[in-house]
Write a protein that holds these residues in place. Structure first.
Motif, PDB file in Angstrom:
ATOM      1  N   ILE A   1       0.832  -1.203   0.000  1.00 17.03           N
ATOM      2  CA  ILE A   1       0.000   0.000   0.000  1.00 17.03           C
ATOM      3  C   ILE A   1       0.875   1.266   0.000  1.00 17.03           C
ATOM      4  O   ILE A   1       2.066   1.207   0.278  1.00 17.03           O
TER       5      ILE A   1
ATOM      6  N   ASP B   1      -1.705   5.543   2.688  1.00 16.82           N
ATOM      7  CA  ASP B   1      -2.569   4.527   3.304  1.00 16.82           C
ATOM      8  C   ASP B   1      -1.889   3.892   4.517  1.00 16.82           C
ATOM      9  O   ASP B   1      -2.531   3.583   5.521  1.00 16.82           O
ATOM     10  N   LEU B   2      -0.585   3.721   4.403  1.00 15.59           N
ATOM     11  CA  LEU B   2       0.165   3.119   5.510  1.00 15.59           C
ATOM     12  C   LEU B   2       0.141   4.035   6.738  1.00 15.59           C
ATOM     13  O   LEU B   2      -0.079   3.581   7.865  1.00 15.59           O
TER      14      LEU B   2
ATOM     15  N   ASP C   1      -2.150   6.280   7.409  1.00 13.11           N
ATOM     16  CA  ASP C   1      -3.522   6.237   7.952  1.00 13.11           C
ATOM     17  C   ASP C   1      -3.731   4.983   8.787  1.00 13.11           C
ATOM     18  O   ASP C   1      -4.297   5.029   9.883  1.00 13.11           O
ATOM     19  N   TYR C   2      -3.249   3.862   8.261  1.00 15.13           N
ATOM     20  CA  TYR C   2      -3.421   2.586   8.958  1.00 15.13           C
ATOM     21  C   TYR C   2      -2.731   2.627  10.327  1.00 15.13           C
ATOM     22  O   TYR C   2      -3.299   2.216  11.333  1.00 15.13           O
ATOM     23  N   ILE C   3      -1.519   3.166  10.330  1.00 15.31           N
ATOM     24  CA  ILE C   3      -0.769   3.219  11.590  1.00 15.31           C
ATOM     25  C   ILE C   3      -1.441   4.159  12.598  1.00 15.31           C
ATOM     26  O   ILE C   3      -1.520   3.858  13.781  1.00 15.31           O
ATOM     27  N   CYS C   4      -1.945   5.273  12.089  1.00 21.03           N
ATOM     28  CA  CYS C   4      -2.627   6.212  12.986  1.00 21.03           C
ATOM     29  C   CYS C   4      -3.853   5.560  13.623  1.00 21.03           C
ATOM     30  O   CYS C   4      -4.095   5.704  14.815  1.00 21.03           O
ATOM     31  N   ILE C   5      -4.607   4.821  12.805  1.00 19.97           N
ATOM     32  CA  ILE C   5      -5.817   4.180  13.324  1.00 19.97           C
ATOM     33  C   ILE C   5      -5.463   3.084  14.328  1.00 19.97           C
ATOM     34  O   ILE C   5      -6.067   2.978  15.396  1.00 19.97           O
ATOM     35  N   THR C   6      -4.456   2.276  13.999  1.00 15.76           N
ATOM     36  CA  THR C   6      -4.179   1.123  14.862  1.00 15.76           C
ATOM     37  C   THR C   6      -3.361   1.486  16.107  1.00 15.76           C
ATOM     38  O   THR C   6      -3.401   0.767  17.103  1.00 15.76           O
ATOM     39  N   THR C   7      -2.603   2.578  16.053  1.00 14.78           N
ATOM     40  CA  THR C   7      -1.754   2.882  17.214  1.00 14.78           C
ATOM     41  C   THR C   7      -2.126   4.181  17.921  1.00 14.78           C
ATOM     42  O   THR C   7      -1.603   4.461  18.995  1.00 14.78           O
TER      43      THR C   7
ATOM     44  N   LYS D   1      -0.894  11.744  12.730  1.00 13.27           N
ATOM     45  CA  LYS D   1      -0.263  11.799  11.411  1.00 13.27           C
ATOM     46  C   LYS D   1       0.880  12.821  11.371  1.00 13.27           C
ATOM     47  O   LYS D   1       1.961  12.562  10.830  1.00 13.27           O
TER      48      LYS D   1
END
Ligand code: ADP
Ligand code: MG
Length: 217
Positions: free
Chosen positions: A89, A93-94, A96-102, A106
């Motif tokens: 990705i 997107d990466l 965003d993914y990290i912000c959501i999961t951790t 940003k």
């Protein structure tokens, strides 16, 4: 956070890659881990992070068995792997993914990336795996440092970095919380001067040396 390793044995086939390792990592320890290729450094790190079940002994991370509490303990650990994973990705997107999961912001990731002199904006739509080796490492460093963790594990993170990138990374390391613990696998001990308080040598699955280093005042 304390990592308590007691008589840990991990074997692949009939070879003990971790051969009866006993080691306690204390809160605030900044450790340089050295040892020849194949010594078992990466295996030990994976065991601490709960990726391997031991063949003997035990590991406790913050009082927990890392295999059975992996999700919990990984929330407390920032990790930079030796080999960047082949993530398909885009950086956007990466992030965003990290912000959501951790729960990391940003802006913090972008800021750390800028401090590493990685131009995220120019590359934001590029798939991660298409970055150069050094750029991947810079990005992984930015993510790891953006998170406030109790334990930071860097598995040869500067192997692909240019001298300026290394310098920036060491500079950023100085900002880590005093209480956080760091395991820093490297072949370049000279670069870590003033950043570590402890030196651990691993060879053929055993701790062959474990000594205190005087902090530079
Ligand atoms: N998943 C695996 N399966 C089989 N052998 C492995 C595996 N992971 C590591 N090894 C072996 O364990 C030894 C130690 O590897 P590693 O922990 O990666 O060493 P280091 O990080 O110190 O260079 C090597 O001989 C390696 O081939
Ligand atoms: Mg390794």
């Amino acid at each position: 956070m304390i990592v308590d390793i007691k008589q840990a044995v991990k074997s692949f086939g009939d070879v003990n890659v971790l051969d009866n390792i006993t080691l306690k990592i204390n809160e605030g320890d900044k450790i340089a881990m050295l040892g020849p290729n194949g010594a078992g450094k990466t295996t030990l790190i994976r065991a601490i992070m709960g990726y391997y079940r031991l063949n003997g002994g035990k590991i406790e991370v913050d009082g927990m068995d890392p295999v059975f509490n992996r999700t919990k303990i990984l929330k407390k650990i920032s990790f930079i792997p030796q080999l960047p994973p082949p993530i398909k990705i885009s950086l956007n997107d990466l992030i965003d993914y990290i912000c959501i999961t951790t729960g990391v912001q940003k802006e913090r990731i972008i800021k750390e990336a800028e401090d590493m002199e990685l131009d995220v904006g120019q590359n934001i739509n590029k798939p991660f795996f298409k970055l150069s080796g050094g750029m991947k490492q810079k990005f992984l460093i930015a993510i790891a440092l953006a998170r406030k963790s109790e334990l930071y594990i860097f598995d040869e993170p500067t192997a692909n970095l240019d001298p300026k990138g290394r310098e920036n990374f060491y500079h950023l390391l100085k900002n880590l919380d005093e209480k956080s613990s760091v395991i820093y696998v490297t072949h370049r001990l000279e670069d870590l001067e003033g950043l570590i308080n402890r030196l651990i040598y691993l060879d053929i699955g055993k701790v062959t040396e474990d000594k205190e280093i005087k902090a530079k005042s």
